[in-house]
Design an enzyme around this catalytic site. Structure first.
Site, PDB file in Angstrom:
ATOM      1  N   GLY A  55      86.852  49.049  69.500  1.00 27.62           N
ATOM      2  CA  GLY A  55      88.277  48.924  69.171  1.00 27.62           C
ATOM      3  C   GLY A  55      89.111  50.006  69.817  1.00 27.62           C
ATOM      4  O   GLY A  55      90.213  49.748  70.324  1.00 27.62           O
TER       5      GLY A  55
ATOM      6  N   GLY B 239      90.592  48.052  63.691  1.00 26.40           N
ATOM      7  CA  GLY B 239      89.460  48.948  63.915  1.00 26.40           C
ATOM      8  C   GLY B 239      89.592  49.737  65.190  1.00 26.40           C
ATOM      9  O   GLY B 239      88.629  49.891  65.944  1.00 26.40           O
ATOM     10  N   ALA B 240      90.785  50.275  65.439  1.00 26.90           N
ATOM     11  CA  ALA B 240      91.077  50.879  66.745  1.00 26.90           C
ATOM     12  C   ALA B 240      90.847  52.385  66.803  1.00 26.90           C
ATOM     13  O   ALA B 240      91.238  53.023  67.778  1.00 26.90           O
ATOM     14  CB  ALA B 240      92.534  50.578  67.125  1.00 26.90           C
TER      15      ALA B 240
ATOM     16  N   TYR C 145      74.549  41.716  58.436  1.00 29.58           N
ATOM     17  CA  TYR C 145      75.483  41.802  59.560  1.00 29.58           C
ATOM     18  C   TYR C 145      75.416  40.535  60.416  1.00 29.58           C
ATOM     19  O   TYR C 145      76.446  39.964  60.790  1.00 29.58           O
ATOM     20  CB  TYR C 145      75.146  43.029  60.407  1.00 29.58           C
ATOM     21  CG  TYR C 145      75.951  43.134  61.680  1.00 29.58           C
ATOM     22  CD1 TYR C 145      77.280  43.532  61.650  1.00 29.58           C
ATOM     23  CD2 TYR C 145      75.378  42.823  62.915  1.00 29.58           C
ATOM     24  CE1 TYR C 145      78.022  43.628  62.819  1.00 29.58           C
ATOM     25  CE2 TYR C 145      76.107  42.915  64.084  1.00 29.58           C
ATOM     26  CZ  TYR C 145      77.423  43.323  64.026  1.00 29.58           C
ATOM     27  OH  TYR C 145      78.161  43.397  65.193  1.00 29.58           O
TER      28      TYR C 145
ATOM     29  N   SER D 227      79.325  38.235  67.784  1.00 26.94           N
ATOM     30  CA  SER D 227      78.147  38.973  68.244  1.00 26.94           C
ATOM     31  C   SER D 227      77.015  38.000  68.518  1.00 26.94           C
ATOM     32  O   SER D 227      76.878  36.978  67.842  1.00 26.94           O
ATOM     33  CB  SER D 227      77.698  39.978  67.179  1.00 26.94           C
ATOM     34  OG  SER D 227      76.457  40.551  67.513  1.00 26.94           O
TER      35      SER D 227
END
Length: 296
Positions: free
Chosen positions: A28, A22-23, A165, A139
């Site tokens: 990311g 996820g960069a 989430y 998270s």
């Protein structure tokens, strides 16, 4: 007086090879950029190769871009064959805040499939080539979550975006707990860590990968822009795991009020993320769904 943590703590990372999923956006992107500018060789594991190439050019350094879609188990299985050699660190950063209830191509609830089952399979498949550390971005959203192991893909329960989430991030926290336990039991040379980036506006917007944000997402993003971290501060907990002498299995979060905004610091997790029985159940569920196992 104690000096606050700074990205300068990375020093010269020449010779280190690091995968960041996820960069292309958000935390990311900031993580990969900091590592590349510190001299590390960075593999950007991304869905969008064109955007990945653009980001790699912008950050400079020794970077490469490799295709990875965590919502597609065939892409996860293909990923290890797309580059050669070992890596020092795997950063499982990519995540998704879905705006609508949908399933992955493999039939998993989209948020759980992307945030847990994709990274879980990726880690198992790459483990034999990881020399040093595995960092999973969790998270503080986990603190309000529960997981019904009789309905892990929310087939019968009501679905809404942020509860989905939160439960996916509780799953990441439990996965990290069991991963640490297994690595310690095996006296493995690899250690693992969990992080919380704070409340990062651009990350909330970008990980959803949609062209039109819902009204709810717009409100959340506007609030986060005021009270949350920027992407560089959001990347700091992950980078902290690479520079500080912290115990394996540590959870690194944010030292600010409510974990919204601030610098990196060792953090606490609530009891739901410390249940080894649930961690084992979660692990077994993920093994069944992905057909992968950790080779230790």
């Amino acid at each position: 007086m104690t000096q606050p943590w700074s990205v300068a703590r990375l020093g010269d990372m020449s010779g280190q090879r690091i995968i960041v999923t996820g960069a292309t956006n958000g935390v990311g992107l900031a993580t990969a950029t900091a590592l590349a500018r510190a001299g590390a060789e960075v593999i950007l594991a991304v869905r969008n190769l064109e955007l990945g190439a653009q980001r790699a050019a912008e950050m400079g350094g020794r970077t490469s871009v490799v295709k990875l879609d965590l919502a597609d188990q065939s892409s996860v299985r293909a990923f290890p064959d797309l580059f050669d050699g070992e890596v020092d660190v795997l950063v499982n950063n990519a995540g998704l805040v879905a705006q609508h209830h949908s399933d992955t191509v493999d039939g998993f609830e989209m948020t759980m499939g992307t945030n847990l089952l994709g990274p879980f399979a990726l880690t198992n498949l790459l483990y034999g080539r990881v020399r040093s550390k595995i960092i999973n971005v969790g998270s503080d959203a986990h603190k309000s979550a529960t997981i019904d192991f009789d309905d892990p893909h929310l087939r019968s329960r009501k679905w809404s975006a942020f509860p989905a989430y939160a439960r996916s991030k509780l799953a990441v926290m439990l996965w990290g707990l069991e991963l640490d336990r297994r690595l310690r039991a095996a006296s493995a040379p690899v250690s693992t860590y969990l992080t919380h980036p704070g409340y990062v506006a651009s990350n909330l917007a970008n990980v959803s990968d949609t062209r039109v944000m819902s009204s709810f997402h717009k409100v959340v993003t506007a609030v986060a822009n005021v009270i949350g971290n920027d992407i560089e501060a959001g990347a700091a907990p992950t980078l902290y795991c690479l520079t500080e002498p912290i115990p394996p299995g540590s959870y690194v979060g944010i030292d600010g009020r409510f974990g919204f905004k601030g610098g990196p610091a060792l953090s606490g997790r609530t009891a739901n993320a410390c249940d080894y029985g649930d961690a084992r159940k979660l692990w077994e569920f993920a093994e069944r769904e992905t057909g992968t196992a950790l080779p230790v």
